[in-house]
Design a protein around this motif. Sequence first.
Motif, PDB file in Angstrom:
ATOM      1  N   TRP A  38      -2.059   1.104  -5.363  1.00  9.74           N
ATOM      2  CA  TRP A  38      -1.762  -0.732  -4.899  1.00  9.74           C
ATOM      3  C   TRP A  38      -2.163   0.003  -3.622  1.00  9.74           C
ATOM      4  O   TRP A  38      -1.482   1.182  -2.809  1.00  9.74           O
ATOM      5  CB  TRP A  38      -0.325  -0.856  -4.609  1.00  9.74           C
ATOM      6  CG  TRP A  38       0.153  -1.668  -4.252  1.00  9.74           C
ATOM      7  CD1 TRP A  38      -0.249  -1.978  -2.616  1.00  9.74           C
ATOM      8  CD2 TRP A  38      -0.124  -3.435  -5.187  1.00  9.74           C
ATOM      9  NE1 TRP A  38      -0.290  -3.426  -2.510  1.00  9.74           N
ATOM     10  CE2 TRP A  38      -0.099  -4.603  -3.752  1.00  9.74           C
ATOM     11  CE3 TRP A  38      -0.236  -3.627  -6.346  1.00  9.74           C
ATOM     12  CZ2 TRP A  38      -0.098  -5.824  -3.918  1.00  9.74           C
ATOM     13  CZ3 TRP A  38       0.398  -5.327  -5.981  1.00  9.74           C
ATOM     14  CH2 TRP A  38       0.332  -6.320  -5.095  1.00  9.74           C
ATOM     15  N   THR A  40      -3.876  -0.930   0.463  1.00  7.76           N
ATOM     16  CA  THR A  40      -3.924  -1.996   1.315  1.00  7.76           C
ATOM     17  C   THR A  40      -4.726  -1.747   2.463  1.00  7.76           C
ATOM     18  O   THR A  40      -4.781  -0.402   2.664  1.00  7.76           O
ATOM     19  CB  THR A  40      -2.679  -1.766   2.371  1.00  7.76           C
ATOM     20  OG1 THR A  40      -1.259  -2.619   1.103  1.00  7.76           O
ATOM     21  CG2 THR A  40      -2.989  -3.001   3.764  1.00  7.76           C
ATOM     22  N   TYR A  41      -5.983  -2.367   2.959  1.00  8.30           N
ATOM     23  CA  TYR A  41      -6.636  -2.209   3.267  1.00  8.30           C
ATOM     24  C   TYR A  41      -6.328  -3.523   4.919  1.00  8.30           C
ATOM     25  O   TYR A  41      -6.197  -4.633   5.163  1.00  8.30           O
ATOM     26  CB  TYR A  41      -8.315  -2.559   3.381  1.00  8.30           C
ATOM     27  CG  TYR A  41      -8.689  -2.103   2.069  1.00  8.30           C
ATOM     28  CD1 TYR A  41      -9.575  -0.743   2.731  1.00  8.30           C
ATOM     29  CD2 TYR A  41      -9.054  -2.140   0.941  1.00  8.30           C
ATOM     30  CE1 TYR A  41     -10.243  -0.092   1.565  1.00  8.30           C
ATOM     31  CE2 TYR A  41      -8.693  -0.825  -0.467  1.00  8.30           C
ATOM     32  CZ  TYR A  41      -9.759   0.389   0.006  1.00  8.30           C
ATOM     33  OH  TYR A  41      -9.892   0.604  -0.806  1.00  8.30           O
ATOM     34  N   ARG A  42      -7.123  -2.841   6.557  1.00  6.09           N
ATOM     35  CA  ARG A  42      -6.183  -3.090   7.434  1.00  6.09           C
ATOM     36  C   ARG A  42      -7.938  -3.399   7.987  1.00  6.09           C
ATOM     37  O   ARG A  42      -8.674  -2.357   8.157  1.00  6.09           O
ATOM     38  CB  ARG A  42      -5.176  -2.623   8.471  1.00  6.09           C
ATOM     39  CG  ARG A  42      -4.783  -2.768   9.342  1.00  6.09           C
ATOM     40  CD  ARG A  42      -3.532  -2.601  10.331  1.00  6.09           C
ATOM     41  NE  ARG A  42      -2.184  -2.010   9.336  1.00  6.09           N
ATOM     42  CZ  ARG A  42      -1.815  -3.056   8.724  1.00  6.09           C
ATOM     43  NH1 ARG A  42      -1.692  -4.622   9.774  1.00  6.09           N
ATOM     44  NH2 ARG A  42      -0.351  -2.989   7.410  1.00  6.09           N
ATOM     45  N   GLN A 104      -4.898 -12.605  -1.673  1.00  5.99           N
ATOM     46  CA  GLN A 104      -4.480 -11.176  -1.861  1.00  5.99           C
ATOM     47  C   GLN A 104      -4.683 -10.555  -0.029  1.00  5.99           C
ATOM     48  O   GLN A 104      -5.018  -9.316   0.880  1.00  5.99           O
ATOM     49  CB  GLN A 104      -5.177  -9.989  -2.121  1.00  5.99           C
ATOM     50  CG  GLN A 104      -5.195  -9.968  -3.589  1.00  5.99           C
ATOM     51  CD  GLN A 104      -5.991  -9.006  -4.611  1.00  5.99           C
ATOM     52  OE1 GLN A 104      -7.180  -8.426  -4.008  1.00  5.99           O
ATOM     53  NE2 GLN A 104      -5.537  -8.852  -5.697  1.00  5.99           N
ATOM     54  N   THR A 128      -5.549  -8.135   6.879  1.00  8.10           N
ATOM     55  CA  THR A 128      -4.856  -7.240   5.917  1.00  8.10           C
ATOM     56  C   THR A 128      -5.648  -7.281   4.331  1.00  8.10           C
ATOM     57  O   THR A 128      -5.485  -8.728   4.057  1.00  8.10           O
ATOM     58  CB  THR A 128      -3.767  -6.826   5.556  1.00  8.10           C
ATOM     59  OG1 THR A 128      -2.566  -7.516   5.415  1.00  8.10           O
ATOM     60  CG2 THR A 128      -3.558  -6.116   6.942  1.00  8.10           C
ATOM     61  N   SER A 130      -4.306  -6.732   0.186  1.00  8.83           N
ATOM     62  CA  SER A 130      -3.798  -5.813  -0.531  1.00  8.83           C
ATOM     63  C   SER A 130      -3.633  -5.882  -1.261  1.00  8.83           C
ATOM     64  O   SER A 130      -3.461  -7.024  -2.289  1.00  8.83           O
ATOM     65  CB  SER A 130      -1.911  -6.595  -0.352  1.00  8.83           C
ATOM     66  OG  SER A 130      -2.086  -5.750   1.070  1.00  8.83           O
ATOM     67  N   TRP A 133      -5.838  -1.170  -6.440  1.00 11.33           N
ATOM     68  CA  TRP A 133      -6.555  -0.446  -5.973  1.00 11.33           C
ATOM     69  C   TRP A 133      -8.032  -1.380  -6.288  1.00 11.33           C
ATOM     70  O   TRP A 133      -9.381  -1.381  -5.931  1.00 11.33           O
ATOM     71  CB  TRP A 133      -6.730   1.099  -5.352  1.00 11.33           C
ATOM     72  CG  TRP A 133      -7.827   1.303  -4.929  1.00 11.33           C
ATOM     73  CD1 TRP A 133      -8.023   1.306  -3.328  1.00 11.33           C
ATOM     74  CD2 TRP A 133      -7.719   2.930  -4.370  1.00 11.33           C
ATOM     75  NE1 TRP A 133      -9.157   2.027  -2.745  1.00 11.33           N
ATOM     76  CE2 TRP A 133      -8.335   3.018  -3.207  1.00 11.33           C
ATOM     77  CE3 TRP A 133      -7.619   3.972  -4.992  1.00 11.33           C
ATOM     78  CZ2 TRP A 133      -9.177   4.051  -3.168  1.00 11.33           C
ATOM     79  CZ3 TRP A 133      -7.328   5.532  -4.557  1.00 11.33           C
ATOM     80  CH2 TRP A 133      -9.376   5.806  -3.735  1.00 11.33           C
ATOM     81  N   SER A 136      -9.110  -4.333  -4.489  1.00 11.41           N
ATOM     82  CA  SER A 136      -8.860  -5.031  -3.324  1.00 11.41           C
ATOM     83  C   SER A 136      -9.798  -3.929  -2.888  1.00 11.41           C
ATOM     84  O   SER A 136     -10.235  -4.212  -1.830  1.00 11.41           O
ATOM     85  CB  SER A 136      -7.159  -3.937  -2.307  1.00 11.41           C
ATOM     86  OG  SER A 136      -6.963  -3.376  -2.554  1.00 11.41           O
ATOM     87  N   ASP A 417      -5.490   1.024   4.556  1.00 10.86           N
ATOM     88  CA  ASP A 417      -4.364   1.693   5.559  1.00 10.86           C
ATOM     89  C   ASP A 417      -3.431   2.421   4.665  1.00 10.86           C
ATOM     90  O   ASP A 417      -2.209   2.947   5.097  1.00 10.86           O
ATOM     91  CB  ASP A 417      -3.975   0.259   5.923  1.00 10.86           C
ATOM     92  CG  ASP A 417      -2.664   0.077   7.258  1.00 10.86           C
ATOM     93  OD1 ASP A 417      -2.843   1.204   7.914  1.00 10.86           O
ATOM     94  OD2 ASP A 417      -1.373   0.012   6.444  1.00 10.86           O
TER      95      ASP A 417
END
Length: 452
Positions: A38, A40-42, A104, A128, A130, A133, A136, A417
Amino acid sequence: MAAYPNPDDLVVPPSILDTDLYKFTMQQAVFEHFPNAWATYRFTNRNADTVFTRKSIDILRASVNQFSRLSMSEAEKEWLAKACPYFKPAYRDFLGTYRFKPEQVEIKFIPAEGTEEGPDQHGNLSMTASGPWIESILWEVPLMSTLCEIYYKHVDTDWTYEGQEDLAYQKGKTLLANGCVFNEFGSRRRRSLKTHDLVIQGLKRAVKDAEAKSGKGQEGHNVEGTPSGARGEPGKLSGTSNVYLAMKHDLTPTGTIAHEWFMGVATAKGYENANTVALRMWQETYGNVLLVALTDTFSSDAFFKNLAATPDIAHTWAGLRQDSGDPFAFAPRAKAVYEGLGIDHREKVIVYSDALSVEKAVRLLEHAGPKGLGFKVAFGIGTNFTNDFRKKSTADPQSPTSTGAPSEALNIVIKLDSLDGKPCVKISDDLTKNTGDKETVRYVKQIFGLPV
């Protein structure tokens, strides 16, 4: 009352393929090695002087909500299988069913203090993405290119398309005349899709004229965009990183690997030998293709130490990509590592991709190429191709692209992130490009023996 935002204001990619090739190559590696992770991109706005408006962020949010309607056509699936034979059937099947999930993505407008609420209210934004992977990972490029296009359509409008194709033509002509092998890398921070298309048209025209002048066509290239013929050949346009435009303009889609692969592998597997582990896992997916290693995820100091300790990787991988720090210090350092391992560096490629201009590329070729240190050299040029504009209000009407004050490109990034709740970091050779949790950055610097 008219709908708000106006549907005509929305910016939506024409295709899932309207992104950089390395997003797909990395997605396949994630598909094979981390199918349940899983991520998260920021978003980060690196220029504090850049302001957005509430209206522009409302339009961004409404645009992203339309991404779910994108899917690959049968023609795109067939073309991708031929153009990118390293994509395996199982992954192509997965990509064929892929759909963006707007839920997402979280986008928030952050109003500046003391500003009055309304469509023209100035401020910044947080964003963000999320989700799994394998899903996202595809948000980064279209989110950035969409935000850029909206910004220049609704916030900074002091510019014009006038002369953009010819500007790209002149740049391509100069690069080709000076023997530069180059790739167009401008998807993420392009001014607009139209700009991107004009740039490709201008570069193709430069190639056509160069071929007519020499009486020869371009020779083939491998997928990394590196020269496939002898060193010292005339310049070549290897292709574009944008898969959609590669298909549209009959060009080779080019690209390999980005920082997020190393960041994610390090977070999941540990930092001490992260570069080596990431490269070996990549080879498990790709064998002997797409082997240009990005060196600066945890500093080039750390990478070169790992490379010197793994002769098999140094022998097998085709070359290195330089993306931060002093590019003129990079090739001598790489040469020393290769020589220390008994490897002929003249058989290796360096791909330069950090904030390149035409003039800088020509100087780097002279420095590191066949007439200099002896490397094969290629270039990935992005923002200088697809977001090189002048302010309309200060430009000479007779030469709008060459006079007047620059219309600055956005300095924005979206980085991995966290992975499975653990923070991801990047320790660039350029300290202004370091990203991630400060405590984790400190910890990783200690592992690699870097100044804290």
